[in-house]
Scaffold this motif. Structure first.
Motif, PDB file in Angstrom:
ATOM      1  N   ILE A 551       0.823  -1.210   0.000  1.00 43.35           N
ATOM      2  CA  ILE A 551       0.000   0.000   0.000  1.00 43.35           C
ATOM      3  C   ILE A 551       0.856   1.258   0.000  1.00 43.35           C
ATOM      4  CG2 ILE A 551      -1.580   1.352   1.458  1.00 43.35           C
ATOM      5  CD1 ILE A 551      -2.810  -1.399   2.296  1.00 43.35           C
ATOM      6  N   THR A 552       1.964   1.238   0.726  1.00 38.23           N
ATOM      7  CA  THR A 552       2.784   2.441   0.899  1.00 38.23           C
ATOM      8  C   THR A 552       3.978   2.525  -0.029  1.00 38.23           C
ATOM      9  OG1 THR A 552       4.129   1.344   2.599  1.00 38.23           O
ATOM     10  CG2 THR A 552       2.168   2.556   3.350  1.00 38.23           C
ATOM     11  N   GLY A 553       4.427   1.374  -0.553  1.00 38.44           N
ATOM     12  CA  GLY A 553       5.640   1.351  -1.357  1.00 38.44           C
ATOM     13  C   GLY A 553       6.907   1.201  -0.554  1.00 38.44           C
ATOM     14  N   TYR A 554       6.792   1.116   0.768  1.00 42.58           N
ATOM     15  CA  TYR A 554       7.976   0.955   1.601  1.00 42.58           C
ATOM     16  C   TYR A 554       8.437  -0.495   1.624  1.00 42.58           C
ATOM     17  CZ  TYR A 554       7.410   5.757   3.198  1.00 42.58           C
ATOM     18  OH  TYR A 554       7.329   7.122   3.241  1.00 42.58           O
ATOM     19  N   ASP A 555       9.666  -0.683   2.131  1.00 45.52           N
ATOM     20  CA  ASP A 555      10.282  -2.008   2.094  1.00 45.52           C
ATOM     21  C   ASP A 555      10.160  -2.772   3.408  1.00 45.52           C
ATOM     22  OD1 ASP A 555      11.483  -1.763  -0.625  1.00 45.52           O
ATOM     23  OD2 ASP A 555      12.571  -0.118   0.325  1.00 45.52           O
ATOM     24  N   ALA A 556       9.942  -2.064   4.502  1.00 44.11           N
ATOM     25  CA  ALA A 556       9.861  -2.724   5.815  1.00 44.11           C
ATOM     26  C   ALA A 556       8.915  -1.938   6.713  1.00 44.11           C
ATOM     27  CB  ALA A 556      11.240  -2.821   6.467  1.00 44.11           C
ATOM     28  N   ILE A 557       8.293  -2.653   7.639  1.00 43.55           N
ATOM     29  CA  ILE A 557       7.324  -2.062   8.573  1.00 43.55           C
ATOM     30  C   ILE A 557       7.692  -2.488   9.989  1.00 43.55           C
ATOM     31  CG2 ILE A 557       4.905  -2.024   9.334  1.00 43.55           C
ATOM     32  CD1 ILE A 557       4.998  -0.723   6.698  1.00 43.55           C
ATOM     33  N   SER A 558       7.576  -1.563  10.935  1.00 43.21           N
ATOM     34  CA  SER A 558       7.644  -1.901  12.353  1.00 43.21           C
ATOM     35  C   SER A 558       6.295  -1.619  12.986  1.00 43.21           C
ATOM     36  CB  SER A 558       8.715  -1.079  13.076  1.00 43.21           C
ATOM     37  OG  SER A 558       8.588  -1.238  14.496  1.00 43.21           O
ATOM     38  N   VAL A 670      13.161  12.286   4.175  1.00 35.55           N
ATOM     39  CA  VAL A 670      11.796  12.814   4.105  1.00 35.55           C
ATOM     40  C   VAL A 670      10.868  11.958   4.959  1.00 35.55           C
ATOM     41  CG1 VAL A 670       9.823  13.329   2.622  1.00 35.55           C
ATOM     42  CG2 VAL A 670      12.162  13.765   1.810  1.00 35.55           C
ATOM     43  N   TYR A 671      10.255  12.618   5.928  1.00 37.36           N
ATOM     44  CA  TYR A 671       9.240  11.966   6.756  1.00 37.36           C
ATOM     45  C   TYR A 671       7.871  12.464   6.286  1.00 37.36           C
ATOM     46  CZ  TYR A 671       6.664  10.214  10.722  1.00 37.36           C
ATOM     47  OH  TYR A 671       5.772   9.523  11.501  1.00 37.36           O
ATOM     48  N   PRO A 686       3.315   6.871  -0.640  1.00 38.54           N
ATOM     49  CA  PRO A 686       4.270   7.868  -0.130  1.00 38.54           C
ATOM     50  C   PRO A 686       5.712   7.566  -0.498  1.00 38.54           C
ATOM     51  CG  PRO A 686       3.289   6.586   1.670  1.00 38.54           C
ATOM     52  CD  PRO A 686       2.504   6.286   0.442  1.00 38.54           C
ATOM     53  N   ALA A 687       6.083   6.291  -0.552  1.00 38.99           N
ATOM     54  CA  ALA A 687       7.471   5.962  -0.904  1.00 38.99           C
ATOM     55  C   ALA A 687       7.776   6.331  -2.345  1.00 38.99           C
ATOM     56  CB  ALA A 687       7.733   4.475  -0.674  1.00 38.99           C
ATOM     57  N   ASP A 688       6.780   6.255  -3.226  1.00 46.10           N
ATOM     58  CA  ASP A 688       6.999   6.553  -4.637  1.00 46.10           C
ATOM     59  C   ASP A 688       7.202   8.037  -4.897  1.00 46.10           C
ATOM     60  OD1 ASP A 688       6.646   3.869  -5.060  1.00 46.10           O
ATOM     61  OD2 ASP A 688       4.612   4.041  -5.859  1.00 46.10           O
ATOM     62  N   ILE A 689       6.643   8.890  -4.034  1.00 43.18           N
ATOM     63  CA  ILE A 689       6.760  10.330  -4.277  1.00 43.18           C
ATOM     64  C   ILE A 689       7.955  10.939  -3.552  1.00 43.18           C
ATOM     65  CG2 ILE A 689       4.296  10.571  -4.715  1.00 43.18           C
ATOM     66  CD1 ILE A 689       3.913  11.687  -1.963  1.00 43.18           C
ATOM     67  N   GLY A 691       9.103   9.745  -0.139  1.00 39.73           N
ATOM     68  CA  GLY A 691       9.176   9.518   1.295  1.00 39.73           C
ATOM     69  C   GLY A 691      10.194   8.451   1.656  1.00 39.73           C
ATOM     70  N   ASP A 692      10.899   8.668   2.747  1.00 38.88           N
ATOM     71  CA  ASP A 692      11.807   7.656   3.296  1.00 38.88           C
ATOM     72  C   ASP A 692      11.176   6.927   4.472  1.00 38.88           C
ATOM     73  OD1 ASP A 692      14.368   8.219   1.732  1.00 38.88           O
ATOM     74  OD2 ASP A 692      13.940  10.202   2.573  1.00 38.88           O
ATOM     75  N   VAL A 693      10.313   7.635   5.186  1.00 39.35           N
ATOM     76  CA  VAL A 693       9.634   7.083   6.364  1.00 39.35           C
ATOM     77  C   VAL A 693       8.221   7.650   6.411  1.00 39.35           C
ATOM     78  CG1 VAL A 693       9.702   6.753   8.871  1.00 39.35           C
ATOM     79  CG2 VAL A 693      11.827   7.185   7.639  1.00 39.35           C
ATOM     80  N   SER A 694       7.276   6.828   6.816  1.00 39.54           N
ATOM     81  CA  SER A 694       5.930   7.306   7.147  1.00 39.54           C
ATOM     82  C   SER A 694       5.398   6.495   8.306  1.00 39.54           C
ATOM     83  CB  SER A 694       4.959   7.161   5.966  1.00 39.54           C
ATOM     84  OG  SER A 694       5.263   8.031   4.908  1.00 39.54           O
ATOM     85  N   HIS A 695       4.589   7.136   9.135  1.00 37.92           N
ATOM     86  CA  HIS A 695       3.814   6.338  10.083  1.00 37.92           C
ATOM     87  C   HIS A 695       2.392   6.216   9.533  1.00 37.92           C
ATOM     88  CE1 HIS A 695       2.056  10.115  11.764  1.00 37.92           C
ATOM     89  NE2 HIS A 695       1.056   9.316  12.094  1.00 37.92           N
ATOM     90  N   LEU A 696       1.763   5.138   9.896  1.00 43.01           N
ATOM     91  CA  LEU A 696       0.389   4.888   9.476  1.00 43.01           C
ATOM     92  C   LEU A 696      -0.499   4.874  10.712  1.00 43.01           C
ATOM     93  CD1 LEU A 696       1.034   1.947   6.994  1.00 43.01           C
ATOM     94  CD2 LEU A 696       0.660   4.345   6.421  1.00 43.01           C
ATOM     95  N   ASN A 697      -1.520   5.697  10.719  1.00 43.92           N
ATOM     96  CA  ASN A 697      -2.465   5.665  11.827  1.00 43.92           C
ATOM     97  C   ASN A 697      -3.464   4.542  11.580  1.00 43.92           C
ATOM     98  OD1 ASN A 697      -1.526   7.895  13.394  1.00 43.92           O
ATOM     99  ND2 ASN A 697      -2.337   9.251  11.838  1.00 43.92           N
ATOM    100  N   LEU A 698      -3.151   3.359  12.111  1.00 39.29           N
ATOM    101  CA  LEU A 698      -4.089   2.255  11.923  1.00 39.29           C
ATOM    102  C   LEU A 698      -5.427   2.560  12.576  1.00 39.29           C
ATOM    103  CD1 LEU A 698      -1.904  -0.965  12.350  1.00 39.29           C
ATOM    104  CD2 LEU A 698      -2.277   0.472  10.342  1.00 39.29           C
ATOM    105  N   HIS A 699      -5.421   3.441  13.612  1.00 42.51           N
ATOM    106  CA  HIS A 699      -6.663   3.829  14.265  1.00 42.51           C
ATOM    107  C   HIS A 699      -7.404   4.883  13.458  1.00 42.51           C
ATOM    108  CE1 HIS A 699      -3.279   6.215  15.688  1.00 42.51           C
ATOM    109  NE2 HIS A 699      -4.095   7.214  15.911  1.00 42.51           N
ATOM    110  N   LYS A 700      -6.901   5.246  12.312  1.00 38.36           N
ATOM    111  CA  LYS A 700      -7.610   6.160  11.423  1.00 38.36           C
ATOM    112  C   LYS A 700      -7.890   5.451  10.103  1.00 38.36           C
ATOM    113  CE  LYS A 700      -5.573  10.403  13.326  1.00 38.36           C
ATOM    114  NZ  LYS A 700      -4.794  11.621  13.008  1.00 38.36           N
ATOM    115  N   THR A 701      -6.884   5.424   9.244  1.00 43.97           N
ATOM    116  CA  THR A 701      -7.075   4.890   7.897  1.00 43.97           C
ATOM    117  C   THR A 701      -7.478   3.429   7.895  1.00 43.97           C
ATOM    118  OG1 THR A 701      -5.403   6.443   7.117  1.00 43.97           O
ATOM    119  CG2 THR A 701      -5.951   4.617   5.654  1.00 43.97           C
ATOM    120  N   PHE A 702      -6.973   2.643   8.832  1.00 44.15           N
ATOM    121  CA  PHE A 702      -7.182   1.198   8.768  1.00 44.15           C
ATOM    122  C   PHE A 702      -8.087   0.677   9.888  1.00 44.15           C
ATOM    123  CE2 PHE A 702      -3.412   2.131   6.326  1.00 44.15           C
ATOM    124  CZ  PHE A 702      -3.634   1.415   5.160  1.00 44.15           C
TER     125      PHE A 702
END
Length: 950
Positions: A551-558, A670-671, A686-689, A691-702
Motif C-alpha cells: 500500500i505504501t511502497g515501503y520495504d519494511a514495517i515496524s 523525508v518523513y 508515499p514511498a513513490d513520491i 518519502g523515506d519514512v511514514s507512520h500509518l495511523n491504523l486507528h484512522k485509515t485502517f
C-alpha cells in the motif's frame, strides 16, 4: 422454470460495510459536483505525477464468513498457556458486564477524544474515576487520564523529572530491579537527549549526582523495598523521585506518596484488561500537585456549565503539543482511553474491598507456591514479596522450563540458573500443582498452610483508598449495567452520528472486524511467550506488514509504535540512527511546515533536533522558495523534513516531489506524516513520491477504533536503507532500542486492520479512498457560497477534507467557531476540527463511511447555522442572546421558565436534528476558564452530583 438472476448493482457486502453512499447516491453526488464519473473526479483531484502505476491487488475480497474462518484458523496457531512470566503483564479477568457493555460496545469504542466536553460527559466521568483510582492508590495529588504503556510512562517520567528538578545534574538513576523493557525504553529516550542513564542497585544511589531516579515496586524479581530513605536523599539534593508501582500491590503495600515519591507510574493492565500479546493497556502517571503543569498526557477536570451545573472537561490543555508544539511537555497525543475506562470500571465493579481481596488472594497463593518449593530444598527469593518469586535451580533451569510448558505453564527464565514466577487473579490450585510438578514437587495442595503472609510488616498499607462513593455503589449487575449505559448515553459516538473531524478520519469500525479482538487466542497471550506459541500472531503481523508495504511502497514495517505520535518519534529516531551510523550525527535540523500537526515539532524535539519552521504560500501550500532557502541554509546539518500529504489544508500539492528532491539534495530524509493516508490508499504511495519514512495511523485509515482517545497504533514504514535501524526489543535480542514496552506495541488490535484489508481487498480499499474524496467534495460543493472553501487544488477540488472559512461570521455577526461547534451539537453532530490548521476555521472530513443522507443532514445543519448568523447580521435576533451563543441546549431547557427571545423549538430542534432519536447533551456550554482557575481532577463529592441534578 428459468429464473432471472438478481444481482446487486456493483454494491457488494464489502461496500455496504465501509462505503456509505449507494451507487445511485454516488451518481447524484457526482452530478451535484459536476463530474460524470468517479474516475473523472479523481483525475481532476489527484495529480497524475503522483498516481501509482499499478492497482492494489490482494486477490478477491473475502466475505465476512470466509475472513472470520481464516482468522480463526490463524488464531488457533497461537498456543494459549497459563503465563506466569510477570514482568509487568498478568492474567486478569474482565468482568462480563464490562466486556459486553464497554469493550465490545461501539458507543464506547467509536467515540473521539473528548475535545468537545458537552458531548463527552460519560467517558469524561469514567476517566475521572480512573484518575481518582490512581491518585488514591499511589497516594499522590493528581493523575492523568492514561499514557501508552508502563515503559513509555517511565521514559516520560524521566523527561518530566529533567524539566522540573532543580538539580543541575545530567544523570538519571534507574533501579536495576526495574522491568527490562522499562530500562530499555528509558535508555532509548535518554540517548538523543544527552541524558546519562545509570542502572544499579538502589543501595548504590548517590543522590548528589542525579536529577532523578526511578525504582520498581515491587521489583521485577519480587523484592519489596521501602524507598523513603532514597526519596529523602533525592529531595535533599533537589532531585526527583519516581516509583513504578503495581496498582494491585498498592492495595496491600505502602503507597509511593507515603514514601515521599514525586511521581508514580505504572500499568493498569491487571485491572481487567487482557494481556493481548502486549497491549493495548492504560499506563498511569500521578504526581505531587506542584508538578501538575509539567505532567504529560490528558487530565480530566471538573468545571461548571453555563447554568452552573457540574461538568467535566479536559484541563490544562496549554501543556499539550497542539499549543506548545516543540516546547510541549511531550508529543503524547493518543492516550489509552478505552482501556483506562475498563480499568476504572474494574475498580467500580470490585470496590476497595474487592480489590484488596484479590490482592490478598494473589499473595497467599504466591506464599503457598513458595512454601511448597522450599519444602523440598529450593532456594526462593526474596523472603518478603507480593506476587513474584525467583527460584534458584542451577543446571535444572531448561529441564524445569520445558516441563512447565508440557504442563501448560510459561515461567520466566532469568540468567542461566534462576526461574521467575508471578501469580495473578486467574491462578487456580491446579496452576500451582502444575508448577510444583514441573519442579518435581509432589505435594498435597491442602497440606500447605493456607493463610500465611510474607509482606514486610512495616510496609503494610494503613491509608484508605477508593473512598469515593462511586467505588461503593451497589455493584449488582443491574446497577452496574445501568451505570455504564447512563454514561454511554451522555456521549456522542459514531454509532449515533457522523464525526466529521479533519485529519482524524473518524470512520466506521465494522463489527466483523472487531469480533476477533476478544478471542482468547489473541487476548490471553503474554508478550514474552516463546515464539512457537505465537505463530498465529507471527503470521498475522507478517501478512499485514506485507500488505502495508504494498500500500505504501515501503520495504519494511515496524508495528512497535502504539500511537501515531509514537510512530512519528520512532520514525525520526530511525532516521537519526541512520545518520549516526553514517558519521552524520551532527545533522540535527528538521524542516517542518507551520501547518504541521502539533505532534511533529514535539516529536522532533524528542530526538534532540532543532525545528526550523517553513511558511505557507497564499494557497496554503508549502512555500517552495522558503523551503529551498532554509534547506540550503541548514544543508550541512539538515536531518529531515516532516510533511503531511495530502496537505493539512486538504490539497494534493503539485510540488511534493520537488520538496522531497530538495531535502535529499542536502542530505536529509523525508518523513511523510501518514495522517492523511485515507486519501492515498490505492491511488498514491508515499514511498513513490519521495518519502523515506511514514507512520500509518491504523486507528484512522485502517479502522482500529479511537475508543474515546485511544487505543491507537502508529506503525512506521521505511525504505530499505533504514530497515536495520527500526526499533528493536531486548526480548528479541535486538541491538536497536525499543520505543514501546512490547515488541509489537499493541498487537491485540491488529486483527481489526488485518480484517479490514482482507474484507476490502485492493479494489475495495481503492474504492474507499475515492469515496472519501467524493464525500469531501460533495460537502464542499453544497456549502460553497454559504461558506468560503479556504483552499482547493488546481481544478477547484479538495482531497478528503475541506476547510470552511468561518472567520467572516465573527466579523459580521460576532459568531465564533466555538459557537458553530456548540450549535452543531443541537443538531446531533460532533463539530469538525476547530481552528486548525487555520485559526477560526472548521476542517471537515466526512470519510467514505457516511451515506448521502448523513452528509445532507450535516450540510443542512451548517446552512441553518449560516442562516442564523444572517439573522444576527440583519438585526432580526439579538447578537448576544441567540441560539448560537447559548448552544448547546439540553433537555432541561424544554421545561421551566424560558426567558430567551427565540422559541424552545428553535433552540432544541434546528435543521439536521432528528425528531424521534434526538441526541441531548448532558450539560450546557462548559466554562473552560472556570475549570482552569479551579482545578479539580478527582471525583467531586456525591453532593455535587445531587446539586447538579437540581
Amino acid at each position: 422454470m428459468v429464473f432471472e438472476l438478481t444481482t446487486y448493482e456493483a454494491y457488494d457486502f464489502a461496500n455496504r460495510r465501509h462505503i456509505g453512499p449507494s451507487p445511485s447516491e454516488i451518481a447524484q453526488m457526482l452530478e451535484t459536483i459536476g463530474y460524470d464519473t468517479l474516475d473523472d473526479l479523481i483525475s481532476a483531484t489527484v495529480p497524475d505525477a503522483i498516481r501509482q502505476k499499478e492497482p492494489l491487488d490482494f486477490g478477491e475480497p473475502m466475505s465476512e464468513r470466509d475472513a472470520l474462518f481464516h482468522m480463526r484458523e490463524v488464531a488457533e496457531k497461537n498456543q494459549v498457556l497459563t503465563s506466569l512470566i510477570g514482568q509487568g503483564y498478568y492474567g486478569t479477568t474482565t468482568p462480563a458486564p464490562i466486556l459486553r457493555n464497554i469493550l465490545e460496545n461501539p458507543a464506547w469504542y467509536t467515540a473521539y477524544t473528548p475535545y468537545q466536553p458537552e458531548i463527552s460527559q460519560g467517558r469524561l466521568e469514567a476517566l475521572l474515576n480512573f484518575q481518582t483510582m490512581v491518585s488514591d492508590l499511589t497516594g499522590l495529588d493528581i493523575a492523568n487520564a492514561s499514557l501508552l504503556d508502563e515503559s513509555t510512562a517511565a521514559a516520560e517520567a524521566m523527561t518530566m523529572a529533567k524539566r522540573t528538578a532543580k538539580s543541575k545534574a545530567n544523570v538519571f538513576f534507574v533501579d536495576e530491579n526495574c522491568h527490562p523493557q522499562n530500562i530499555a525504553v528509558i535508555k532509548t529516550r535518554a540517548e538523543p537527549l544527552g541524558i546519562e542513564v545509570r542502572v544499579a542497585d538502589p543501595d548504590e544511589l548517590d543522590a548528589t549526582e542525579v536529577f532523578g531516579a526511578i525504582f520498581q515496586y515491587p521489583g521485577t524479581y519480587g523484592h519489596v523495598r521501602d524507598f523513603s530513605g532514597a526519596m529523602e536523599a533525592l529531595h535533599e539534593n533537589k532531585a526527583i523521585g519516581i516509583v513504578a508501582a503495581d496498582p494491585l500491590a498498592l492495595a496491600l503495600l505502602k503507597s509511593p506518596g507515603e514514601m515521599g515519591a514525586d511521581i508514580a507510574i505504572g500499568s493498569t493492565q491487571r485491572f481487567g484488561v487482557p494481556m493481548g500479546y502486549g497491549g493495548p493497556h492504560a499506563a498511569y502517571m500521578s504526581c505531587r500537585d506542584a508538578l501538575k503543569r509539567s505532567m504529560p498526557g490528558r487530565i480530566i477536570g471538573v468545571s461548571l456549565d453555563s447554568r452552573g451545573n457540574k461538568a467535566y472537561r479536559l484541563s490544562l490543555q496549554t501543556r499539550e503539543q497542539h499549543i506548545r508544539r516543540d516546547k510541549a511537555n511531550s508529543n503524547v497525543c493518543t492516550a489509552q482511553a478505552l482501556l483506562a475506562v475498563i480499568a476504572s470500571m474494574y475498580a467500580v465493579y470490585h470496590g476497595p474491598d474487592g480489590i484488596k481481596a484479590i490482592a490478598q488472594s494473589v499473595h497467599r497463593k504466591a506464599v503457598r507456591l513458595a512454601k511448597g518449593l522450599e519444602s523440598v530444598g529450593f532456594t526462593v527469593e526474596p523472603n518478603e514479596f507480593f506476587d513474584t518469586i525467583t527460584v534458584e535451580v542451577g543446571a535444572l533451569q531448561n529441564v524445569i522450563m520445558k516441563a512447565a510448558v508440557r504442563n501448560g505453564i510459561n515461567l520466566r527464565k532469568i540468567g542461566n540458573t534462576r526461574i521467575g514466577i508471578s501469580l495473578d487473579e486467574r491462578t487456580r490450585p491446579d496452576t500451582i500443582r502444575a508448577v510444583w510438578a514441573a519442579f518435581g514437587v509432589e505435594l498435597d495442595y491442602d497440606s500447605v498452610k493456607k493463610r500465611e503472609y510474607r509482606l514486610p510488616e512495616a510496609m503494610l498499607r494503613e491509608s484508605a483508598y477508593l473512598t469515593h462513593p462511586i467505588f461503593h455503589m451497589n455493584r449488582a449487575e443491574a446497577e452496574m449495567t445501568r451505570y455504564m449505559r447512563r454514561l454511554a448515553d451522555r456521549d456522542l459516538a459514531l454509532d449515533r452520528a457522523m464525526i466529521p473531524l479533519g485529519s482524524c478520519t473518524m470512520k466506521l469500525n465494522a463489527t466483523a472486524e472487531m469480533i476477533p479482538v476478544t478471542w482468547s487466542e489473541f487476548g490471553d497471550l503474554h508478550p514474552f511467550v516463546p515464539a512457537d506459541q505465537a505463530e498465529g500472531y507471527s503470521e498475522l503481523i507478517s501478512d499485514l506488514n506485507h500488505k502495508l508495504c504494498q500500500i505504501t511502497g515501503y520495504d519494511a514495517i515496524s508495528q512497535q509504535p502504539n500511537s501515531g505520535a509514537q510512530g512519528e518519534y520512532a520514525g525520526l529516531l530511525t532516521i537519526r540512527n541512520w545518520h549516526v551510523a553514517n558519521g552524520d550525527g551532527h545533522r540535527n535540523v528538521c524542516l517542518i511546515p507551520t501547518s504541521a500537526h502539533g505532534t511533529n515539532p514535539a516529536s522532533a524535539s524528542m530526538v534532540g533536533w532543532k525545528v526550523v519552521p517553513v511558511g505557507s504560500d497564499a494557497h496554503g501550500n508549502i512555500d517552495l522558495e522558503d523551503f529551498r532557502a532554509k534547506a540550503e541554509q541548514h544543508g550541512d546539518n539538515l536531518a529531515a523534513c516532516m510533511i503531511t500529504y495530502p496537505s493539512t489544508h486538504g490539497v494534493f500539492e503539485d510540488t511534493v516531489m520537488e520538496v522531497c528532491e530538495i531535502t535529499h539534495k542536502y542530505g536529509g530524509q523525508v518523513y511523510i506524516d501518514g495522517a492523511n493516508m485515507n486519501a492515498m490508499v490505492g491511488l498514491s504511495r508515499p514511498a513513490d513520491i519521495g518519502g523515506d519514512v511514514s507512520h500509518l495511523n491504523l486507528h484512522k485509515t485502517f479502522c482500529i477504533p479511537h475508543g474515546g482517545g485511544g487505543p491507537g497504533m502508529g506503525p512506521i514504514g521505511v525504505k530499505a536503507h533504514l530497515a536495520e535501524f527500526l526499533p528493536g526489543h531486548p526480548e528479541h535480542g535486538q541491538a536497536v532500542g525499543p520505543v514501546s514496552a512490547a515488541p509489537f506495541g499493541s498487537p491485540s488490535i491488529l486483527p481489526v486492520s488485518w480484517a479490514y484489508i482482507l474484507l476490502c481487498g485492493g479494489s475495495g480499499l481503492t474504492q474507499a479512498t475515492k469515496i472519501a474524496i467524493l464525500n469531501a467534495n460533495y460537502i464542499a460543493k453544497r456549502l460553497e457560497g454559504a461558506y468560503k472553501i479556504l483552499y482547493t487544488g488546481n481544478n477547484g477540488c479538495v482531497a478528503h477534507e475541506c476547510i470552511l472559512d468561518t472567520r467572516p461570521l465573527s466579523d459580521s455577526a460576532g459568531v465564533t467557531v466555538d459557537d458553530i461547534a456548540k450549535r452543531l451539537i443541537d443538531s446531533g453532530f460532533h463539530a469538525p476540527t476547530m481552528s486548525w490548521p487555520v485559526a477560526g476555521t472548521l476542517m471537515v472530513e466526512p470519510t467514505e463511511s457516511e451515506p448521502k443522507a448523513e452528509l445532507d443532514r450535516f450540510c443542512d445543519a451548517m446552512l441553518s447555522i449560516r442562516a442564523e448568523a444572517q439573522d444576527i447580521e440583519d438585526g432580526r435576533i439579538d447578537p448576544k442572546n441567540n441560539p448560537l451563543k447559548n448552544a448547546p441546549h439540553t433537555v432541561a431547557d424544554l421545561v421551566g421558565e424560558w426567558d430567551r427571545p427565540y422559541s424552545r423549538e428553535a433552540a432544541c430542534y434546528p435543521a439536521g436534528a432528528l425528531r424521534v432519536d434526538k441526541y441531548w447533551p448532558a450539560v450546557n456550554r462548559v466554562d473552560n476558564a472556570y475549570g482552569d482557575r479551579n482545578l479539580v481532577c478527582t471525583c467531586p463529592p456525591m453532593e455535587a452530583y445531587s446539586e447538579a441534578a437540581e
